[in-house]
Design an enzyme around this catalytic site. Structure first.
Site, PDB file in Angstrom:
ATOM      1  N   HIS A   1       0.836  -1.200   0.000  1.00 42.93           N
ATOM      2  CA  HIS A   1       0.000   0.000   0.000  1.00 42.93           C
ATOM      3  C   HIS A   1       0.870   1.250   0.000  1.00 42.93           C
ATOM      4  CE1 HIS A   1       0.465   0.954   4.366  1.00 42.93           C
ATOM      5  NE2 HIS A   1       0.406  -0.351   4.565  1.00 42.93           N
TER       6      HIS A   1
ATOM      7  N   ASP B   1      -0.334   4.383   0.852  1.00 43.60           N
ATOM      8  CA  ASP B   1      -0.753   5.383   1.824  1.00 43.60           C
ATOM      9  C   ASP B   1      -0.070   5.151   3.173  1.00 43.60           C
ATOM     10  OD1 ASP B   1      -2.251   2.999   2.163  1.00 43.60           O
ATOM     11  OD2 ASP B   1      -3.847   4.066   3.211  1.00 43.60           O
TER      12      ASP B   1
ATOM     13  N   ASP C   1       6.284   1.376   7.556  1.00 44.75           N
ATOM     14  CA  ASP C   1       4.930   0.969   7.184  1.00 44.75           C
ATOM     15  C   ASP C   1       4.414   1.850   6.062  1.00 44.75           C
ATOM     16  OD1 ASP C   1       2.443  -0.205   7.147  1.00 44.75           O
ATOM     17  OD2 ASP C   1       1.742   0.733   8.989  1.00 44.75           O
TER      18      ASP C   1
ATOM     19  N   GLU D   1      -5.223   1.577   2.674  1.00 47.55           N
ATOM     20  CA  GLU D   1      -5.089   0.489   3.637  1.00 47.55           C
ATOM     21  C   GLU D   1      -5.199   0.991   5.062  1.00 47.55           C
ATOM     22  OE1 GLU D   1      -3.244  -2.363   6.421  1.00 47.55           O
ATOM     23  OE2 GLU D   1      -2.574  -0.328   5.985  1.00 47.55           O
TER      24      GLU D   1
END
Length: 420
Positions: A83, A85, A116, A150
């Site tokens: 992802h 975002d 992340d 996400e």
């Protein structure tokens, strides 16, 4: 090329990988209240500049997913998912560096999304480019699924693509942050709900003789609901070994969390009630997040909650909150798990094995569609979603090596002659 040569291929091109990581980190893509258009454009250009055609799927005007395919349509199909975002930066004054610095300093890549999961995402993109650039032989196909949603539950990301049959595969790797030696191959379920308690308003000077406080009833309800942590389930026999191994890992890493995989957890997240100190509260709204272990269904948790609340004689309603899922897992013996874990051991020269996770992620969606999946990505785990997020450059490069080797093994049947 044999595995030694493939590892050397990553090492010889690692400057490109680190530059790609830095570029992604320098592009804001906060979610919610953000816009992933800029990072989507950058990723699309990177792929197209390297001979890979990106397909765009607009799930929302500000959220565009990318799907790209290389290899053959016949044979095994592997999905590499990430992802683009990130969670919001938060209070910038609490960062010791610019959250969009994207620089490599002191052996770390710095910035929001470093762990992340922009560096893991970069590793997936880089792997696909190496496979294409060097025309490495594939007896199957690799699909890149780059989703733009996400961090807020993922409604417009992975489940959106799966529901429309825009991606499919025999196995999937998500580059979510993990321990360097222990990818996550199973997750607890999620059971979140909102409890709304109704009271009878009155002048505050008359409480508790007149009126009925929704807040007081809500407090009693919380004490009852929290007893859900005592629920016990029967662990599926095929999970007994994985559970034991996961508990061993947890004991070494976070001993204070012992038992987390076997218990229902219960977090009282928010409480909102009343209109003023001098008014008996007529409403109290409580948001509660329970995570459900293997061997217990969400329905059992909600039945227990209902039975506890029935004892109080209060006026209440319960509604679902956020996403819902049962505990889910992929067996360690599945080919996609073996491809990743075996190559972690090749790259690190250390023992590796998959473990369970106490939270949940996009992996649950793939399993709902019958696609075996695991999560493995570079991370400085203590900085995820926090200030001064970072990740070791060495960890990023090691993960990219695993991604390349795992793709070759999974798509070519782990045959040495397929590397020639």
């Amino acid at each position: 090329m044999d595995k030694t040569e493939l590892i050397a291929l990553v090492e010889n091109n690692q400057a490109e990988l680190i530059e790609l990581c830095s570029s992604l980190l320098q592009i804001p893509s906060e979610n919610p209240d953000g816009d992933t258009a800029a990072i989507t454009t950058f990723i699309s250009n990177y792929l197209s500049d390297n001979g890979i055609e990106p397909l765009h799927y607009e799930a929302n005007p500000k959220l565009v997913n990318i799907v790209a395919n290389i290899g053959e349509e016949e044979g095994p199909q592997l999905i590499y998912c990430g992802h683009s975002d990130t969670v919001p930066v938060g209070n910038r004054e609490k960062w010791s560096f610019d959250p969009f610095l994207g620089a490599s300093q002191g052996g770390f890549l710095l910035g929001r999304g470093a762990s992340d999961m922009k560096t893991g995402l970069a590793g997936l993109l880089f792997t696909a480019v190496l496979l294409k650039r060097y025309q490495l032989p594939l007896k199957g196909g690799l699909t890149l699924a780059i989703v733009a949603d996400e961090e807020t539950g993922g409604e417009y990301g992975v489940p959106w693509l799966l529901a429309r049959k825009l991606i499919a595969g025999d196995g999937c790797l998500i580059a979510e942050p993990s321990n360097a030696l222990h990818p996550t191959i199973g997750q607890k379920g999620s059971c979140s709900f909102t409890l709304t308690v109704k009271g009878i308003p009155a002048h505050g000077s008359l409480a508790p003789l007149v009126g009925r406080s929704a807040i007081v009833d809500g407090m009693a309800a919380i004490e009852k609901i929290r007893q859900v942590t005592a629920l016990k389930g029967v662990i599926p026999e095929e999970l007994v070994g994985l559970l034991a191994q996961s508990n061993q890992y947890l004991h070494e890493e976070n001993p204070q969390m012992a038992g987390i995989f076997e218990m229902v957890t219960c977090n009282i997240g928010t409480i909102k009630g009343g209109t003023g100190a001098n008014v008996v509260a007529d409403s109290c709204v409580i948001e509660i997040d329970c995570r459900v272990p293997f061997g217990i269904q969400r329905s059992e948790v909600m039945a227990f909650v209902a039975s506890q609340l029935a004892q109080l004689g209060i006026d209440y309603t319960v509604t679902d909150l956020g996403f819902k899922s049962e505990a889910n897992y992929t067996l360690p013996t599945d080919p996609v798990c073996r491809a990743v874990v075996d190559n972690i051991q090749v790259v690190s020269n250390q023992a590796a094995y998959g473990v369970l996770q106490w939270a949940c992620s996009d992996a649950r969606h793939f399993r709902q569609y019958g696609i075996p999946v695991l999560q493995y990505g570079p991370a400085e785990l203590s900085t995820i979603h926090g200030f001064d997020e970072r990740v070791k450059v060495e960890n990023v490069v090691e993960c990219a090596k695993v991604y390349l080797l795992a793709a070759m093994d999974f798509l070519n049947g782990d045959k040495e002659d397929c590397y020639d």
